[in-house]
Design a protein around this motif. Structure first.
Motif, short mmCIF file in Angstrom:
data_model
loop_
_atom_site.label_atom_id
_atom_site.label_comp_id
_atom_site.label_asym_id
_atom_site.label_seq_id
_atom_site.Cartn_x
_atom_site.Cartn_y
_atom_site.Cartn_z
N GLU A 1 0.82 -1.22 0.00
CA GLU A 1 0.00 0.00 0.00
C GLU A 1 0.85 1.27 0.00
O GLU A 1 0.38 2.33 -0.39
N ALA A 2 2.11 1.15 0.46
CA ALA A 2 3.00 2.31 0.50
C ALA A 2 3.82 2.43 -0.78
O ALA A 2 4.86 3.09 -0.80
N TYR A 3 3.35 1.76 -1.86
CA TYR A 3 3.91 1.88 -3.20
C TYR A 3 5.33 1.31 -3.30
O TYR A 3 6.11 1.71 -4.15
N GLY A 4 5.63 0.34 -2.43
CA GLY A 4 6.85 -0.42 -2.59
C GLY A 4 6.62 -1.60 -3.51
O GLY A 4 5.50 -2.11 -3.64
N ILE A 5 7.69 -2.05 -4.19
CA ILE A 5 7.64 -3.22 -5.06
C ILE A 5 8.77 -4.14 -4.61
O ILE A 5 9.94 -3.77 -4.66
N PHE A 6 8.40 -5.35 -4.16
CA PHE A 6 9.38 -6.28 -3.63
C PHE A 6 9.35 -7.59 -4.40
O PHE A 6 8.27 -8.16 -4.62
N THR A 7 10.52 -8.03 -4.83
CA THR A 7 10.62 -9.22 -5.69
C THR A 7 11.41 -10.34 -5.03
O THR A 7 11.90 -11.23 -5.72
N ASP A 8 11.54 -10.29 -3.69
CA ASP A 8 12.40 -11.25 -2.99
C ASP A 8 11.65 -12.43 -2.41
O ASP A 8 12.20 -13.17 -1.58
N ALA A 9 10.41 -12.65 -2.78
CA ALA A 9 9.67 -13.80 -2.26
C ALA A 9 10.34 -15.11 -2.68
O ALA A 9 10.33 -16.09 -1.94
N LEU A 10 10.93 -15.12 -3.88
CA LEU A 10 11.70 -16.26 -4.37
C LEU A 10 13.17 -15.84 -4.43
O LEU A 10 13.47 -14.73 -4.87
N PRO A 11 14.10 -16.68 -4.02
CA PRO A 11 15.50 -16.27 -3.87
C PRO A 11 16.11 -15.64 -5.12
O PRO A 11 16.85 -14.66 -5.03
N ALA A 12 15.81 -16.16 -6.31
CA ALA A 12 16.39 -15.62 -7.53
C ALA A 12 15.41 -14.75 -8.29
O ALA A 12 15.61 -14.45 -9.46
N GLY A 13 14.34 -14.34 -7.62
CA GLY A 13 13.33 -13.52 -8.29
C GLY A 13 12.28 -14.34 -8.98
O GLY A 13 11.09 -14.05 -8.90
N ALA A 14 12.69 -15.39 -9.69
CA ALA A 14 11.76 -16.27 -10.41
C ALA A 14 12.23 -17.70 -10.26
O ALA A 14 13.42 -17.97 -10.02
N VAL A 15 11.31 -18.66 -10.42
CA VAL A 15 11.64 -20.06 -10.31
C VAL A 15 11.04 -20.81 -11.48
O VAL A 15 9.93 -20.49 -11.94
N GLY A 16 11.78 -21.80 -12.00
CA GLY A 16 11.25 -22.64 -13.06
C GLY A 16 10.54 -23.85 -12.49
O GLY A 16 11.06 -24.52 -11.59
N LEU A 17 9.34 -24.12 -12.99
CA LEU A 17 8.55 -25.26 -12.53
C LEU A 17 8.24 -26.16 -13.72
O LEU A 17 7.65 -25.72 -14.71
N GLY A 18 8.64 -27.42 -13.62
CA GLY A 18 8.28 -28.38 -14.65
C GLY A 18 6.83 -28.79 -14.52
O GLY A 18 6.15 -28.45 -13.55
N PRO A 19 6.30 -29.54 -15.49
CA PRO A 19 4.91 -29.98 -15.42
C PRO A 19 4.63 -30.71 -14.11
O PRO A 19 5.35 -31.62 -13.72
N GLY A 20 3.59 -30.26 -13.40
CA GLY A 20 3.21 -30.88 -12.14
C GLY A 20 4.00 -30.42 -10.93
O GLY A 20 3.64 -30.76 -9.80
#
Length: 625
Positions: free
Chosen positions: A504-523
């Motif tokens: 709500e204070a207009y921050g943007i945080f991308t650290d929920a995942l260690p590398a920013g993004a994660v690859g997920l295979g099928p399933g």
């Protein structure tokens, strides 16, 4: 074949003493355009009443005869955009109205001598015979029925609530049959009601792409333009609830029905043609075009900024080098004209994938003496200053103590700046708000990934998930509530996912995942453990509830969302510490860089093309006093 019989009513030009509105006719005009573009002509029977034409007799007659002619295979739609209100119930109705008040919709002549609002009981009475004959009925009410009915001119925010009608209303002026009705339109069997807000809230108008719009109508229109397959009413409600939460505060659309099984009916009986999952490029009499236009969600051009596409053979894979690139030059209702480079065989058909979309700058309105603000130093690709505050997305109000930044539809000021150098700091604040709002609204209007490609699950012991998909959690004593977000790949291909927190204070945080993004295979799936927080400082200052907007970004190719990172709005420091990505890995990386500024290098001809989509989750954290 099922037909859609629709009655669309919108009123801006209310005569005094009812306050005028600004976005209702815009709502109805867009709904008409969308329905005409997405419902086959031989399956649509449409009637529109706006402003002076939307009288009580005209609306009553149109419900009875236009909607009333729907057959057992048809769907009837009544859509109203205007003021709601209340009126004193006559003594004969007190047994039906414990508070002795009727909820109403206000028609253009409702407050003239001899005329009245249309009460919820009257609307239910009119809809009963329609529902008895039609396959089912949908009522959309973009108005409200309680609250103070005030408008704050400084915020340029209108609420769709007229003052209560003080006149005593005779019992014999009600529609025949209404005197025995026990409930409003939500109680009609075979009927679904989509209301703009809870009874304790107000339905708000806001600015969308420079035009006044009702928050519910604007988001519903987008859902109709971009819906995939055959969504249910429950699916549409979740989309609408998330979209409205991203536009205005304290407004929660409600979905009501007398029979819970109606929630799983196909929206509008399946009369809305799904948008094409795969875009096709072909050469026609007026040049190259793709088979998607405004009614499918393709955005209009913004100056020289336009939608770009990669072009492939009709049966080719999109991870190969494209044959050509296409740029949209004109967006028509049902298709878009493009230029193609290099030119291709004009007798063949091709597959097109969107690689870039135009991102509009934030419109800033200035109120008061703002002459000292160095507007020429602002990033013009992020913010633009407009002459008319009524068309602004954000307002800057100046007084002798400093500046206040306001968003229409949001009660709390975005930020208040005083002290030295506030003119420069206000520009920094506006650029940050623009980045946040761009990301909040980011979506791919023509993705080929299905909506359920990544399944988003929410789990907590500190609250519950509402029917609109919003997670509501609360502190226990001083213990902050924990929750888990699970991302699961339901598709047959590997997908890359990021979970971005917009506070709500207009921050943007991308650290929920260690590398920013994660690859997920099928399933495969990943669990992300998070905690809702109302900071001690905010709590001591009187804030007891905050909402986090969690944006899930899904891509067919690896990407890095950390270029989006920015701290919460505290403009005492210089600039914005944003992590830059020096080498975009895909077209999605390039687009995410453009969220922070349009000063991005164009993609190279061999840059991998990513298909991507987004999903939105809202988490409300309460910390009682």
């Amino acid at each position: 074949m099922a037909r859609l019989r629709a009655l669309l009513v919108g009123i801006d030009a209310y005569p005094p003493p009812v306050p005028a509105l600004a976005g209702c006719v815009n709502d109805i005009t867009e709904m008409e355009t969308t329905l005409r573009g997405r419902v086959p002509p031989d399956a649509l029977d449409l009637r529109v009443l706006t402003d002076a034409a939307a009288t009580r007799p005209a609306v009553v007659d149109a419900i009875a005869h236009h909607l009333g002619s729907a057959g057992p295979d048809d769907v009837a739609l009544f859509c109203f955009s205007g003021h709601g209100s209340q009126q004193q119930a006559p003594p004969e109705a007190w047994s039906l109205e414990p508070d002795h008040r009727n909820e109403t919709i206000v028609l253009v002549d409702s407050r003239t001598p001899g005329s009245w609002d249309l009460t919820d009981k009257e609307l239910a009475t009119l809809l009963h015979p329609v529902a008895d004959r039609a396959g089912h009925v949908l009522v959309v009410l973009d108005c409200c029925h309680s609250g103070d009915g005030t408008r704050d001119l400084s915020l340029q925010t209108r609420v769709r609530l007229a003052p209560a009608d003080p006149r005593p209303r005779p019992w014999d002026t009600f529609v025949t049959g209404a005197r025995s009705a026990s409930s409003g339109p939500g109680g009609v069997r075979g009927h679904v009601l989509l209301a703009a807000c809870r009874s304790s809230e107000t339905a708000k108008e806001t600015t969308v792409e420079g035009r006044a719009r009702g928050a519910l109508s604007a988001v519903l229109g987008r859902a109709l333009r971009e819906c995939e397959g055959q969504p249910t009413y429950r699916d549409i409600h979740r989309l609408v609830a998330a979209g409205v939460a991203g536009l205005v505060a304290d407004q929660h659309p409600q979905l009501e029905t007398a029979d819970a099984t109606d929630l799983d009916r196909v929206f509008l009986g399946g009369t809305v043609t799904p948008r094409p999952r795969q875009l096709t490029l072909a050469h026609t009499a007026d040049g190259w075009s793709i088979d998607a236009g405004a009614v499918h969600g393709v955005p209009q051009l913004i100056g020289d900024d336009s939608t770009e596409l990669a072009v492939y053979p009709q049966d080719g894979a999109t991870d190969a080098v494209p044959l050509a690139t296409a740029t949209v030059t004109r967006v028509l209702p049902d298709r878009s004209l493009v230029t193609v480079s290099p030119d291709l065989d004009r007798t063949a058909f091709y597959r097109a994938v969107i690689t870039s979309i135009p991102l509009p700058p934030l419109r800033i309105g200035l109120v008061g003496d703002c002459a000292g603000i160095p507007t020429d130093t602002a990033d013009a690709t992020l913010v633009t200053f407009v002459d008319d505050p009524a068309g602004a997305d954000v307002l800057v109000r100046a007084d002798r103590d400093g500046f206040t930044v306001l968003r229409p539809g949001v009660a709390r000021p975005v930020v208040e700046l005083t002290g030295p150098d506030r003119e420069r700091r206000i520009v920094t604040a506006l650029e940050r708000v623009a980045r946040w709002l761009r990301l909040s609204a980011l979506h791919n209007p023509a993705t080929q990934l299905p909506s359920g490609a990544i399944e988003v699950g929410l789990a907590t012991t500190a609250g519950s998930v509402g029917p609109d998909g919003r997670l509501e959690i609360a502190y226990v004593a001083r213990l902050a509530p924990a929750f888990t977000v699970t991302l699961r790949n339901t598709s047959p291909v590997t997908l890359w996912c990021a979970l971005v927190d917009l506070t709500e204070a207009y921050g943007i945080f991308t650290d929920a995942l260690p590398a920013g993004a994660v690859g997920l295979g099928p399933g495969e799936s990943v669990d992300v453990a998070l905690t809702g927080q109302v900071s001690d400082d905010s709590w001591r200052a009187g804030t007891t509830t905050v909402t986090d907007h969690l944006k899930v970004i899904v891509s067919t190719l690896e990407f890095d969302p950390r270029s989006l990172q920015q701290p919460e709005l505290d403009v005492a420091e210089d600039g914005v510490p944003v992590r830059s990505v020096t080498e975009p890995r895909s077209t999605l990386d390039r687009l995410l860089t453009a969220v922070t500024t349009r000063r991005a290098q164009p993609a190279g001809p061999r840059q991998p093309v990513a298909d991507w989509r987004t999903a939105d989750v809202f988490v409300t954290t309460s910390r009682p006093r």
